[in-house]
Design a protein around this motif. Structure first.
Motif, PDB file in Angstrom:
ATOM      1  N   ILE A  44       0.846  -1.193   0.000  1.00  0.00           N
ATOM      2  CA  ILE A  44       0.000   0.000   0.000  1.00  0.00           C
ATOM      3  C   ILE A  44       0.883   1.245   0.000  1.00  0.00           C
ATOM      4  O   ILE A  44       2.079   1.174   0.255  1.00  0.00           O
ATOM      5  CB  ILE A  44      -0.953   0.044   1.216  1.00  0.00           C
ATOM      6  N   ALA A  45       0.270   2.378  -0.283  1.00  0.00           N
ATOM      7  CA  ALA A  45       0.892   3.703  -0.177  1.00  0.00           C
ATOM      8  C   ALA A  45       2.211   3.825  -0.958  1.00  0.00           C
ATOM      9  O   ALA A  45       3.232   4.221  -0.402  1.00  0.00           O
ATOM     10  CB  ALA A  45       1.102   4.071   1.292  1.00  0.00           C
ATOM     11  N   PRO A  46       2.203   3.512  -2.251  1.00  0.00           N
ATOM     12  CA  PRO A  46       3.457   3.614  -3.014  1.00  0.00           C
ATOM     13  C   PRO A  46       3.873   5.060  -3.258  1.00  0.00           C
ATOM     14  O   PRO A  46       3.035   5.958  -3.365  1.00  0.00           O
ATOM     15  CB  PRO A  46       3.103   2.938  -4.340  1.00  0.00           C
ATOM     16  N   PHE A  47       5.180   5.270  -3.301  1.00  0.00           N
ATOM     17  CA  PHE A  47       5.727   6.582  -3.661  1.00  0.00           C
ATOM     18  C   PHE A  47       7.063   6.386  -4.357  1.00  0.00           C
ATOM     19  O   PHE A  47       7.732   5.373  -4.182  1.00  0.00           O
ATOM     20  CB  PHE A  47       5.851   7.502  -2.438  1.00  0.00           C
ATOM     21  N   TRP A  48       7.434   7.357  -5.172  1.00  0.00           N
ATOM     22  CA  TRP A  48       8.625   7.271  -6.016  1.00  0.00           C
ATOM     23  C   TRP A  48       9.877   7.736  -5.308  1.00  0.00           C
ATOM     24  O   TRP A  48       9.857   8.699  -4.546  1.00  0.00           O
ATOM     25  CB  TRP A  48       8.454   8.155  -7.258  1.00  0.00           C
ATOM     26  N   HIS A  49      10.992   7.086  -5.623  1.00  0.00           N
ATOM     27  CA  HIS A  49      12.305   7.626  -5.304  1.00  0.00           C
ATOM     28  C   HIS A  49      12.519   8.787  -6.274  1.00  0.00           C
ATOM     29  O   HIS A  49      12.062   8.736  -7.416  1.00  0.00           O
ATOM     30  CB  HIS A  49      13.380   6.547  -5.509  1.00  0.00           C
ATOM     31  N   PRO A  50      13.208   9.851  -5.870  1.00  0.00           N
ATOM     32  CA  PRO A  50      13.404  10.992  -6.774  1.00  0.00           C
ATOM     33  C   PRO A  50      14.053  10.647  -8.115  1.00  0.00           C
ATOM     34  O   PRO A  50      13.814  11.342  -9.106  1.00  0.00           O
ATOM     35  CB  PRO A  50      14.286  11.942  -5.961  1.00  0.00           C
ATOM     36  N   ASP A  51      14.851   9.579  -8.181  1.00  0.00           N
ATOM     37  CA  ASP A  51      15.489   9.228  -9.460  1.00  0.00           C
ATOM     38  C   ASP A  51      14.537   8.482 -10.402  1.00  0.00           C
ATOM     39  O   ASP A  51      14.868   8.238 -11.569  1.00  0.00           O
ATOM     40  CB  ASP A  51      16.782   8.440  -9.257  1.00  0.00           C
ATOM     41  N   GLY A  52      13.340   8.080  -9.908  1.00  0.00           N
ATOM     42  CA  GLY A  52      12.349   7.414 -10.740  1.00  0.00           C
ATOM     43  C   GLY A  52      12.643   5.963 -11.049  1.00  0.00           C
ATOM     44  O   GLY A  52      11.915   5.335 -11.812  1.00  0.00           O
ATOM     45  N   ARG A  53      13.682   5.394 -10.458  1.00  0.00           N
ATOM     46  CA  ARG A  53      14.034   4.005 -10.747  1.00  0.00           C
ATOM     47  C   ARG A  53      13.571   3.041  -9.666  1.00  0.00           C
ATOM     48  O   ARG A  53      13.662   1.828  -9.840  1.00  0.00           O
ATOM     49  CB  ARG A  53      15.539   3.877 -10.947  1.00  0.00           C
ATOM     50  N   GLN A  54      13.096   3.579  -8.534  1.00  0.00           N
ATOM     51  CA  GLN A  54      12.600   2.737  -7.457  1.00  0.00           C
ATOM     52  C   GLN A  54      11.254   3.260  -6.982  1.00  0.00           C
ATOM     53  O   GLN A  54      10.998   4.458  -7.015  1.00  0.00           O
ATOM     54  CB  GLN A  54      13.544   2.742  -6.266  1.00  0.00           C
ATOM     55  N   ILE A  55      10.438   2.323  -6.517  1.00  0.00           N
ATOM     56  CA  ILE A  55       9.164   2.645  -5.901  1.00  0.00           C
ATOM     57  C   ILE A  55       9.212   2.098  -4.482  1.00  0.00           C
ATOM     58  O   ILE A  55       9.608   0.951  -4.264  1.00  0.00           O
ATOM     59  CB  ILE A  55       8.004   2.000  -6.680  1.00  0.00           C
ATOM     60  N   PHE A  56       8.850   2.920  -3.528  1.00  0.00           N
ATOM     61  CA  PHE A  56       8.767   2.489  -2.138  1.00  0.00           C
ATOM     62  C   PHE A  56       7.304   2.291  -1.784  1.00  0.00           C
ATOM     63  O   PHE A  56       6.428   2.976  -2.309  1.00  0.00           O
ATOM     64  CB  PHE A  56       9.398   3.520  -1.204  1.00  0.00           C
ATOM     65  N   TYR A  57       7.028   1.354  -0.877  1.00  0.00           N
ATOM     66  CA  TYR A  57       5.661   1.092  -0.425  1.00  0.00           C
ATOM     67  C   TYR A  57       5.742   0.384   0.914  1.00  0.00           C
ATOM     68  O   TYR A  57       6.820  -0.061   1.336  1.00  0.00           O
ATOM     69  CB  TYR A  57       4.889   0.251  -1.452  1.00  0.00           C
ATOM     70  N   THR A  58       4.618   0.304   1.609  1.00  0.00           N
ATOM     71  CA  THR A  58       4.597  -0.438   2.860  1.00  0.00           C
ATOM     72  C   THR A  58       3.819  -1.733   2.671  1.00  0.00           C
ATOM     73  O   THR A  58       2.867  -1.806   1.899  1.00  0.00           O
ATOM     74  CB  THR A  58       3.974   0.375   4.015  1.00  0.00           C
ATOM     75  N   ARG A  59       4.270  -2.748   3.362  1.00  0.00           N
ATOM     76  CA  ARG A  59       3.596  -4.050   3.384  1.00  0.00           C
ATOM     77  C   ARG A  59       3.672  -4.572   4.804  1.00  0.00           C
ATOM     78  O   ARG A  59       4.777  -4.798   5.329  1.00  0.00           O
ATOM     79  CB  ARG A  59       4.250  -5.040   2.419  1.00  0.00           C
ATOM     80  N   ASP A  60       2.522  -4.703   5.440  1.00  0.00           N
ATOM     81  CA  ASP A  60       2.469  -5.208   6.821  1.00  0.00           C
ATOM     82  C   ASP A  60       3.379  -4.386   7.739  1.00  0.00           C
ATOM     83  O   ASP A  60       4.162  -4.942   8.506  1.00  0.00           O
ATOM     84  CB  ASP A  60       2.846  -6.686   6.880  1.00  0.00           C
ATOM     85  N   SER A  61       3.321  -3.068   7.634  1.00  0.00           N
ATOM     86  CA  SER A  61       4.109  -2.129   8.441  1.00  0.00           C
ATOM     87  C   SER A  61       5.614  -2.219   8.190  1.00  0.00           C
ATOM     88  O   SER A  61       6.418  -1.856   9.040  1.00  0.00           O
ATOM     89  CB  SER A  61       3.830  -2.313   9.944  1.00  0.00           C
ATOM     90  N   ILE A  62       6.002  -2.725   7.027  1.00  0.00           N
ATOM     91  CA  ILE A  62       7.409  -2.826   6.649  1.00  0.00           C
ATOM     92  C   ILE A  62       7.617  -1.985   5.398  1.00  0.00           C
ATOM     93  O   ILE A  62       6.851  -2.088   4.435  1.00  0.00           O
ATOM     94  CB  ILE A  62       7.811  -4.288   6.376  1.00  0.00           C
ATOM     95  N   LEU A  63       8.637  -1.143   5.399  1.00  0.00           N
ATOM     96  CA  LEU A  63       8.956  -0.338   4.224  1.00  0.00           C
ATOM     97  C   LEU A  63       9.722  -1.197   3.229  1.00  0.00           C
ATOM     98  O   LEU A  63      10.743  -1.793   3.560  1.00  0.00           O
ATOM     99  CB  LEU A  63       9.784   0.885   4.624  1.00  0.00           C
TER     100      LEU A  63
END
Length: 87
Positions: A44-63
């Motif tokens: 859930i709650a995906p967001f981009w790394h500024p370089d656009g090559r990675q996406i961060f998100y949380t899964r079960d309270s883990i980044l």
């Protein structure tokens, strides 16, 4: 936000709601196609790394991160709720 444009504006990520779980969904405006990202079930709650090559998100309270170049998912930080002060 429910969806977020990539830093270059060519892609969009969002959380895809399935009947039994969520996944991270990537839509490419260049090709007009989209796909769920492998290994992102319950993400859930995906967001981009500024370089656009990675996406961060949380899964079960883990980044977690998803690398678009290698299509790999990596644990970044356990206990996200602790980092943001959420119980």
């Amino acid at each position: 936000p429910l969806a977020q444009f990539s830093p270059d504006g060519r892609n969009l990520i969002t959380t895809l709601l399935r009947p039994t779980h969520t996944e991270i969904y990537l839509h490419s405006f260049d090709s007009g196609t989209g796909q769920t990202l492998p290994g992102t079930a319950r993400g859930i709650a995906p967001f981009w790394h500024p370089d656009g090559r990675q996406i961060f998100y949380t899964r079960d309270s883990i980044l977690m991160s998803f690398d678009l170049t290698s299509s790999t998912t990596t644990l970044v930080q356990a206990g996200v709720s602790t980092i943001f002060g959420v119980d």
